[in-house]
Design an enzyme around this catalytic site. Sequence first.
Site, short mmCIF file in Angstrom:
data_model
loop_
_atom_site.label_atom_id
_atom_site.label_comp_id
_atom_site.label_asym_id
_atom_site.label_seq_id
_atom_site.Cartn_x
_atom_site.Cartn_y
_atom_site.Cartn_z
N LYS A 52 0.20 -0.91 0.09
CA LYS A 52 0.38 -0.08 0.06
C LYS A 52 0.78 1.17 -0.28
O LYS A 52 2.00 1.48 0.42
CB LYS A 52 -1.23 -0.09 1.14
CG LYS A 52 -0.45 0.04 2.76
CD LYS A 52 0.08 1.73 3.20
CE LYS A 52 1.07 1.33 4.66
NZ LYS A 52 1.77 2.77 4.77
N ILE A 112 11.23 -4.74 2.75
CA ILE A 112 11.15 -4.62 4.29
C ILE A 112 11.90 -3.65 4.50
O ILE A 112 11.97 -2.78 4.71
CB ILE A 112 11.82 -6.21 5.73
CG1 ILE A 112 11.50 -6.97 4.72
CG2 ILE A 112 11.86 -5.88 6.66
CD1 ILE A 112 12.38 -8.50 5.35
N GLY A 113 9.97 -3.15 6.25
CA GLY A 113 10.81 -1.52 6.83
C GLY A 113 10.57 -0.43 5.70
O GLY A 113 11.83 0.09 6.11
N ASP A 137 -2.23 -1.34 10.52
CA ASP A 137 -2.66 -1.30 9.07
C ASP A 137 -3.30 -2.68 8.47
O ASP A 137 -3.51 -2.38 7.58
CB ASP A 137 -0.91 -1.34 8.78
CG ASP A 137 -0.75 0.54 8.87
OD1 ASP A 137 -1.21 1.02 9.32
OD2 ASP A 137 0.56 0.56 8.27
#
Length: 312
Positions: free
Chosen positions: A16, A102-103, A143
């Site tokens: 997203k 990631i992150g 989220d």
Amino acid sequence: MTKLSTTKICVKSPAKINLHLEIIGKREDGYHELAMIMQNIDLFDYIEFENNQIGDIELKSNNKDLSLKDDNLIIKAANYVKDISKKKDLGANIFLKKNIPIGAGLAGGSSNAAATIIGLNKLWDLDLDNETMLSLSSKLGSDVPFFINGGCQFCFGRGEILENYNSKFDYGVILLKNPNISISTADTYKKYSKEYCSNFLTESEKTNDIRNDLRINGFNDLNSSNQIIKVKNDLQIIVEKENDSVKKALYLLSNLQNCLSFSMSGSGPTCFALFKDINKANEVFEQNHKMFNNNGFEAWVCKLINSGITFL
């Protein structure tokens, strides 16, 4: 032993971006009061679920940097679903093909958690309704509930109050991320609170005014005069100030030809630019991908999508 009609399924778990992220207050539970528009894009992880006969949850992945232990949101989600089923013999071998960085502020982990709830609901023939899956997802992160239905939604509260946004956006997107950078979401929110807490609202009536304004005006599309569309991310001012890589990414995106708007997603460090459609985004990407790489960025081209987690 529980008899199941399905032995293996595969789901697409989308990333997203935030078209709007506004921090409007601090809640009694310690979370921030948010007003957001969240939007799925067609950058996907793929998750395969296969029944096993031993009642265990086992996770493997192509990404060697990913924890595959109990702290992984996929494992947590699977255990929540198993607990609510009250069937101790249910088990699954899960394989995650990780494509979402990631992150990165793209909520890949949250998407994977929601995909696990949806996937195991089908694999294990549980027939959980949407409300139950939303309730489960809210225990896993702010989220995660968004991804149960996905597409484009208004997200209020800490992110768990969801309203469908009947958008017809078909913008193309270019994403930039420095692969050596990750940013702590919790630390970024703390820094924002410390610096801007005087702007926080305390009256629920004013909070509702902001929600209603977002509902009415939303993410403004291009108007007849072809002005730049509006995006907003309150966390960007904190991250950009402390992170030269994010500042550079935003600068590069802002100078791309035919860029309609640009911003950081979530707490970063991924930044994005919007274009008229996927064809225009591809064209600009082809012209600039070497420049992105030379400046130390990974880059992706994708588009906004109106769907969320889907079965293959």
